[in-house]
Design an enzyme around this catalytic site. Structure first.
Site, PDB file in Angstrom:
ATOM      1  CB  CYS A  92       0.815   1.008   9.824  1.00 33.31           C
ATOM      2  SG  CYS A  92      -0.711   0.008  10.983  1.00 33.31           S
TER       3      CYS A  92
ATOM      4  CB  CYS B 201       1.761  -2.119  11.521  1.00 33.65           C
ATOM      5  SG  CYS B 201       0.226  -1.823  10.432  1.00 33.65           S
TER       6      CYS B 201
END
Length: 326
Positions: free
Chosen positions: A79, A82
């Site tokens: 991700c 993230c």
């Protein structure tokens, strides 16, 4: 062990709340002891960011949330957003100096936790305060927004639950942080009754729990723990035995049926649909008058007590209620 009462319902784990309402005293005792021992008992800045998995969730998040707000960062290696958000949260955890603890959860390795929180996408950030889960934000967020959210979180944690956070010592060795249960718990005048009420709830004896909370309130009408417990126990008693499918069908078929709307709102709240419960009753207030309107208004205020007056959803619903009334 799976997390309890983590369905976003806002229905608080009463045992955790009991510990949280004493947390300020325990934290002060721990700080005093740390000073007396020359800094012993404080945590290292490195201990403010921890990796958590399903096996350690009970002890590292739920139990710790009785002494400090725990912010959970759900992330994954693949991700990209993230990877931008996580370093900001880690830096702020150190900067806030123990006012919150950051727990990082790799969703690929902890699918059950992801499902338990109802997460549809990452990054997703939640907080757990006194055993109660609160969604903070999902997706990319700017640092100014993150700071504002964290400021609100630590303020509510201290004002509502008495959580003053952790003592941080830059010279402490990582991994030496004390467990939340190490501090000696003070004994209050109503502890026996409150503990009896929690045991009754655990045993499914709602009548016994309600009576125990009422006994406390008879002597101490402002006791916040008993007020919260009574509101929750009464909600559970009202939904006990209801046929959810029939209740929802009745409410949908007759929007002016006050009792049907009240029962449906109770089921909404007990099932974790907080905004739906509030919105249903606010709409009912708007289309009723006289005694019916007052009945709905009083029930809505009861549901506010279950969630907590400081909860942002309650604050927003209060404003909507005022508009519907006036």
């Amino acid at each position: 062990m799976q997390p309890r009462n983590m369905s976003m319902s806002g229905v608080v784990d009463l045992a955790a709340v009991k510990a949280a309402q004493e947390a300020k005293t325990k934290a002060e005792q721990a700080r005093a002891e740390a000073v007396r021992q020359g800094g012993g008992g404080a945590v290292s800045p490195a201990d403010l960011v921890i990796d958590v998995d399903e096996a350690g969730f009970e002890s590292e998040v739920l139990q710790r949330s009785a002494e400090v707000p725990v912010v959970i960062d759900f992330w994954a290696e693949w991700c990209e957003p993230c990877k931008q958000l996580s370093p900001v949260l880690e830096r702020l955890a150190v900067e806030y100096n123990g006012r919150f603890l950051l727990a990082k959860v790799d969703v690929d390795a902890n699918q059950m936790l992801m499902q338990q929180f109802g997460i549809q996408g990452i990054p997703a950030v939640f907080a757990v305060v006194a055993g109660q889960a609160l969604p903070l934000f999902q997706g990319a967020a700017g640092e100014a927004q993150i700071r504002q959210t964290l400021d609100q979180l630590v303020q509510v944690a201290e004002e509502r639950f008495g959580l003053t956070g952790l003592t941080v010592d830059p010279d402490a060795a990582p991994g030496d942080s004390p467990a939340a249960s190490d501090a000696e718990e003070p004994v209050g005048p109503y502890d026996a009754l409150l503990e009896a009420a929690v045991r009754a709830l655990d045993d499914g004896d709602l009548g016994g729990a309600i009576q125990a909370y009422r006994n406390v309130l008879a002597d101490d009408p402002g006791n916040p723990e008993a007020q919260l417990g009574l509101a929750q126990a009464e909600l559970l008693q009202r939904v006990q035995g209801l046929d959810p499918q029939q209740v929802r069908a009745d409410a949908a078929g007759n929007p002016k049926d006050v009792e049907a709307q009240l029962s449906a709102a109770d089921l909404d709240l007990a099932g974790g649909h907080v905004e739906d419960a509030f919105g249903r009753l606010i709409d009912t207030v708007a289309r009723t008058a006289g005694d019916d309107r007052d009945t709905v208004r009083v029930r809505l205020l009861k549901l506010f007590e279950v969630i907590g007056v400081e909860d942002p959803r309650v604050v927003a619903a209060r404003r909507a209620l005022a508009r519907a009334l006036f």
